[in-house]
Design an enzyme around this catalytic site. Structure first.
Site, PDB file in Angstrom:
ATOM      1  N   CYS A   1      -5.948  11.558  12.413  1.00 37.93           N
ATOM      2  CA  CYS A   1      -6.357  10.162  12.270  1.00 37.93           C
ATOM      3  C   CYS A   1      -6.665   9.674  13.678  1.00 37.93           C
ATOM      4  O   CYS A   1      -6.619  10.427  14.634  1.00 37.93           O
ATOM      5  CB  CYS A   1      -5.249   9.345  11.610  1.00 37.93           C
TER       6      CYS A   1
ATOM      7  N   LYS B   1       0.853  -1.199   0.000  1.00 38.31           N
ATOM      8  CA  LYS B   1       0.000   0.000   0.000  1.00 38.31           C
ATOM      9  C   LYS B   1       0.887   1.247   0.000  1.00 38.31           C
ATOM     10  O   LYS B   1       0.730   2.147  -0.846  1.00 38.31           O
ATOM     11  CB  LYS B   1      -0.884   0.010   1.243  1.00 38.31           C
ATOM     12  N   ASN B   2       1.850   1.299   0.897  1.00 36.04           N
ATOM     13  CA  ASN B   2       2.609   2.544   1.112  1.00 36.04           C
ATOM     14  C   ASN B   2       3.659   2.807   0.043  1.00 36.04           C
ATOM     15  O   ASN B   2       4.228   3.900  -0.005  1.00 36.04           O
ATOM     16  CB  ASN B   2       3.227   2.552   2.506  1.00 36.04           C
TER      17      ASN B   2
ATOM     18  N   ARG C   1      -1.795  14.749  12.681  1.00 37.20           N
ATOM     19  CA  ARG C   1      -0.609  14.346  11.908  1.00 37.20           C
ATOM     20  C   ARG C   1      -0.262  15.545  11.045  1.00 37.20           C
ATOM     21  O   ARG C   1      -0.821  15.742   9.988  1.00 37.20           O
ATOM     22  CB  ARG C   1      -0.920  13.074  11.136  1.00 37.20           C
ATOM     23  N   PRO C   2       0.639  16.370  11.532  1.00 33.24           N
ATOM     24  CA  PRO C   2       0.921  17.654  10.881  1.00 33.24           C
ATOM     25  C   PRO C   2       1.548  17.494   9.497  1.00 33.24           C
ATOM     26  O   PRO C   2       2.064  16.420   9.160  1.00 33.24           O
ATOM     27  CB  PRO C   2       1.907  18.306  11.855  1.00 33.24           C
ATOM     28  N   VAL C   3       1.500  18.557   8.722  1.00 29.02           N
ATOM     29  CA  VAL C   3       2.165  18.597   7.406  1.00 29.02           C
ATOM     30  C   VAL C   3       3.072  19.820   7.313  1.00 29.02           C
ATOM     31  O   VAL C   3       3.418  20.267   6.215  1.00 29.02           O
ATOM     32  CB  VAL C   3       1.135  18.591   6.244  1.00 29.02           C
TER      33      VAL C   3
ATOM     34  N   ARG D   1      -4.774  10.247   4.118  1.00 30.34           N
ATOM     35  CA  ARG D   1      -3.740  11.268   4.279  1.00 30.34           C
ATOM     36  C   ARG D   1      -2.807  11.309   3.074  1.00 30.34           C
ATOM     37  O   ARG D   1      -2.362  12.375   2.660  1.00 30.34           O
ATOM     38  CB  ARG D   1      -2.966  10.956   5.552  1.00 30.34           C
TER      39      ARG D   1
ATOM     40  N   ARG E   1      -8.500  -1.056   4.443  1.00 27.78           N
ATOM     41  CA  ARG E   1      -7.635  -0.015   3.858  1.00 27.78           C
ATOM     42  C   ARG E   1      -6.272  -0.585   3.484  1.00 27.78           C
ATOM     43  O   ARG E   1      -5.640  -0.132   2.550  1.00 27.78           O
ATOM     44  CB  ARG E   1      -7.400   1.115   4.882  1.00 27.78           C
TER      45      ARG E   1
ATOM     46  N   ASP F   1       4.791   0.887  12.094  1.00 23.85           N
ATOM     47  CA  ASP F   1       3.580   0.215  11.614  1.00 23.85           C
ATOM     48  C   ASP F   1       3.479  -1.231  12.072  1.00 23.85           C
ATOM     49  O   ASP F   1       2.476  -1.894  11.795  1.00 23.85           O
ATOM     50  CB  ASP F   1       3.515   0.262  10.082  1.00 23.85           C
TER      51      ASP F   1
HETATM   52  C1  EPZ Z   1       3.917   7.181   6.440  1.00 25.15           C
HETATM   53  O1  EPZ Z   1       3.086   8.178   6.993  1.00 25.15           O
HETATM   54  C2  EPZ Z   1       3.079   5.921   6.365  1.00 25.15           C
HETATM   55  N1  EPZ Z   1       1.924   6.151   5.501  1.00 25.15           N
HETATM   56  C3  EPZ Z   1       2.594   5.539   7.764  1.00 25.15           C
HETATM   57  O2  EPZ Z   1       1.916   4.281   7.644  1.00 25.15           O
HETATM   58  C4  EPZ Z   1       3.808   5.341   8.668  1.00 25.15           C
HETATM   59  O3  EPZ Z   1       3.351   5.085   9.989  1.00 25.15           O
HETATM   60  C5  EPZ Z   1       4.682   6.597   8.650  1.00 25.15           C
HETATM   61  O4  EPZ Z   1       5.042   6.929   7.300  1.00 25.15           O
HETATM   62  C6  EPZ Z   1       5.959   6.430   9.454  1.00 25.15           C
HETATM   63  O5  EPZ Z   1       6.714   5.380   8.923  1.00 25.15           O
HETATM   64  C7  EPZ Z   1       2.076   6.036   4.166  1.00 25.15           C
HETATM   65  O6  EPZ Z   1       3.151   5.732   3.672  1.00 25.15           O
HETATM   66  C8  EPZ Z   1       0.852   6.282   3.328  1.00 25.15           C
HETATM   67  P1  EPZ Z   1       5.814  10.627   8.545  1.00 25.15           P
HETATM   68  P2  EPZ Z   1       3.584   9.725   7.014  1.00 25.15           P
HETATM   69  O7  EPZ Z   1       5.630  11.935   7.857  1.00 25.15           O
HETATM   70  O8  EPZ Z   1       4.392  10.018   5.807  1.00 25.15           O
HETATM   71  C9  EPZ Z   1       5.925  13.860  12.011  1.00 25.15           C
HETATM   72  C10 EPZ Z   1       0.118   2.785   7.813  1.00 25.15           C
HETATM   73  O9  EPZ Z   1      -0.244   2.199   8.839  1.00 25.15           O
HETATM   74  N2  EPZ Z   1       5.650  14.869  10.984  1.00 25.15           N
HETATM   75  O10 EPZ Z   1       7.045   9.828   8.234  1.00 25.15           O
HETATM   76  O11 EPZ Z   1       2.401  10.567   7.291  1.00 25.15           O
HETATM   77  C11 EPZ Z   1       4.750  12.927  12.251  1.00 25.15           C
HETATM   78  O12 EPZ Z   1       3.821  13.513  13.132  1.00 25.15           O
HETATM   79  C12 EPZ Z   1       0.495   4.250   7.882  1.00 25.15           C
HETATM   80  O13 EPZ Z   1       0.261   2.253   6.683  1.00 25.15           O
HETATM   81  C13 EPZ Z   1       5.694  16.218  11.331  1.00 25.15           C
HETATM   82  O14 EPZ Z   1       5.924  16.569  12.477  1.00 25.15           O
HETATM   83  O15 EPZ Z   1       4.533   9.718   8.301  1.00 25.15           O
HETATM   84  C14 EPZ Z   1       5.437  11.711  12.836  1.00 25.15           C
HETATM   85  O16 EPZ Z   1       5.656  11.929  14.211  1.00 25.15           O
HETATM   86  C15 EPZ Z   1       0.114   4.861   9.218  1.00 25.15           C
HETATM   87  N3  EPZ Z   1       5.448  17.152  10.369  1.00 25.15           N
HETATM   88  C16 EPZ Z   1       6.786  11.681  12.101  1.00 25.15           C
HETATM   89  O17 EPZ Z   1       6.951  12.978  11.544  1.00 25.15           O
HETATM   90  C17 EPZ Z   1       5.206  16.789   9.066  1.00 25.15           C
HETATM   91  O18 EPZ Z   1       5.021  17.690   8.220  1.00 25.15           O
HETATM   92  C18 EPZ Z   1       6.851  10.671  10.972  1.00 25.15           C
HETATM   93  O19 EPZ Z   1       5.723  10.874  10.134  1.00 25.15           O
HETATM   94  C19 EPZ Z   1       5.178  15.421   8.730  1.00 25.15           C
HETATM   95  C20 EPZ Z   1       5.423  14.486   9.701  1.00 25.15           C
END
Ligand code: EPZ
Length: 423
Positions: free
Chosen positions: A118, A22-23, A123-125, A94, A400, A308
């Site tokens: 979620c 998926k990811n 989950r900030p961007v 997301r 999902r 995950d």
């Molecule tokens: C990806 O989410 C995966 N989703 C998530 O899998 C996975 O848990 C995550 O990476 C971590 O490995 C997909 O690939 C679709 P991040 P993503 O940005 O990209 C913080 C599943 O179960 N952060 O690497 O959203 C955030 O809060 C899903 O398949 C900021 O602070 O995760 C977290 O603490 C759930 N600001 C850390 O970074 C930002 O702008 C890592 O999040 C972005 C992120």
């Protein structure tokens, strides 16, 4: 709304094939928008998130054809004209936020809804948006939407991700490959999903240095051509079934179509539990141990223990002989499964971003509620070793991210069926 009805305890014996990731598929789908010709992605799983993203991409006028029998997606951006990703779709998933990078990257313009939170919190961007600003993208926020615009040739720059972020890495690469003079991402994600994206973009004609490392330098090119690319196997599905195979002492399972390298250090940590595991190419053979050694873990970015698999690991540790702790350093509140597994008889106690688990606790069937994708699958793992009947409610969360889950588990002896919970 569907639920799973699971009778336990049952050992698992036989072969489980792994589906497409998926990811890894979702970023590849966004990448297809950047091409000047159609892109075909093979080994795409039939998952709710894939269907959702197909619809998000279709909103732009892009032609998306999903041949489910062949697990092949063809995306033709020729008629793309509507540079928007609406809230009603983005809030469902997301990863739709990748449309920001893809649309800005290709057309220099985008109107994309901010993703919702979620089940386990905000989950900030901010890293996505700050990185794009550094690159030269003009970002406005208006009524829950990001309105972005970028010149054909952005100056670029350098941006350090603190913390490292898979999504931000992907979005910044998508935004820069056609448009930034030179853009460097420090502390970039090394997750296989991000690496496959960069490798694919390179094949399409992008200029990306440092693929596989935590420093990526992108130099914009004029155009990218469509491609045929095979999606990776799902590393989190693989880890989930490895854990399932260890939880009942009589289980003996062969997992096929696995991309073992994508699991990073997970296999060596998994071995510490006492499982008898052999790995040969894409096949993993697991014989469950008579007793599971309690094994504490801390989640880390790749190649460390994947967040995950955190919920699934904690659930397995309820069956270990002794106590251990599971700490999530990526998300500090991803423990919504704990009260549900506790209803089945587990002894788990959350303290900040750590759950302390006392095993071995016999589990007894009960009704439990899914809250998010990985929490839900943990309830299925628990239900298969719990004595009696476990109803796992709201399994749309599971749909999902796990293709044909109940069929794959039934094929190895689990007593699990999907039932309409309102019937
Ligand atoms: C990806 O989410 C995966 N989703 C998530 O899998 C996975 O848990 C995550 O990476 C971590 O490995 C997909 O690939 C679709 P991040 P993503 O940005 O990209 C913080 C599943 O179960 N952060 O690497 O959203 C955030 O809060 C899903 O398949 C900021 O602070 O995760 C977290 O603490 C759930 N600001 C850390 O970074 C930002 O702008 C890592 O999040 C972005 C992120």
């Amino acid at each position: 709304m569907d639920k799973f009805v699971i009778e336990g305890p049952t050992p698992l014996k036989g072969t489980i094939p792994i589906s497409g990731s998926k990811n890894a598929a979702l970023p590849l789908m966004a990448t297809a928008i950047l091409g000047d010709s159609p892109t075909t992605i093979t080994n795409v799983p039939k998952l709710r998130d894939v269907y959702t993203f197909n619809n998000v991409i279709r909103v732009t006028g892009t032609h998306v054809d999903f041949n489910e029998e062949e697990a092949t997606l063809t995306i033709d951006p020729k008629h793309l004209s509507h540079l928007e990703a609406p809230y009603e779709l983005v809030r469902k998933m997301r990863a739709s936020f990748y449309m920001l990078g893809a649309l800005v990257g290709k057309f220099g313009q985008a109107k994309v809804s901010l993703p919702g939170g979620c089940a386990w919190g905000p989950r900030p961007v901010d890293l996505h948006l700050d990185g794009m600003r550094e690159m030269g993208v003009d970002i406005e926020l208006d009524q829950g939407y990001v309105i972005a615009s970028a010149p054909k040739q952005m100056k670029g720059g350098t941006f350090k991700l603190e913390p490292s972020s898979v999504g931000a890495t992907i979005n910044l690469v998508l935004a820069s490959v056609l448009r930034a003079e030179e853009f460097t991402i420090k502390n970039a994600a090394r997750e296989p999903d991000a690496v496959l994206l960069c490798e694919t973009l390179s094949e399409m004609g992008a200029n990306i240095e440092g693929i596989g490392t935590d420093t990526l330098t992108i130099r914009g090119v004029d155009s990218l051509s469509g491609i045929e690319v095979r999606n990776a196997s799902d590393r989190i599905e693989t880890g989930t079934f490895m854990i399932a195979a260890a939880m009942h002492p009589e289980s003996d399972v062969t997992i096929t179509n696995a991309d073992v390298d994508d699991l990073g250090h997970f296999p060596e940590t998994f071995r510490k539990t006492g499982v008898d595991m052999t790995i040969e190419d894409s096949t993993i053979h697991i014989k469950a141990p008579d007793t599971i050694n309690p094994t504490s873990i801390k989640t880390k970015v790749y190649p460390g223990f994947p967040t995950d698999l955190q919920a699934q690991w904690s659930t397995m540790m309820t069956q270990a002989e002794g106590s251990c702790s599971v700490t999530d350093t990526i998300y500090d509140d991803r423990f919504s499964y704990v009260p549900e597994v506790t209803r089945l008889g587990a002894d788990m106690d959350v303290e900040q971003n750590t759950v302390h688990i006392k095993g071995k606790t016999p589990l007894k069937g009960a009704s439990v509620m899914s809250t998010d994708l990985r929490a839900s699958v943990s309830l299925v793992l628990a239900g298969m070793v719990a004595k009696g009947t476990t109803d796992v409610l709201r399994i749309y969360h599971l749909d999902r991210g796990y293709e044909d889950l109940e069929q794959k588990l039934r094929n190895v002896g689990a007593n699990i069926k999907r039932v309409d919970q309102d019937a």
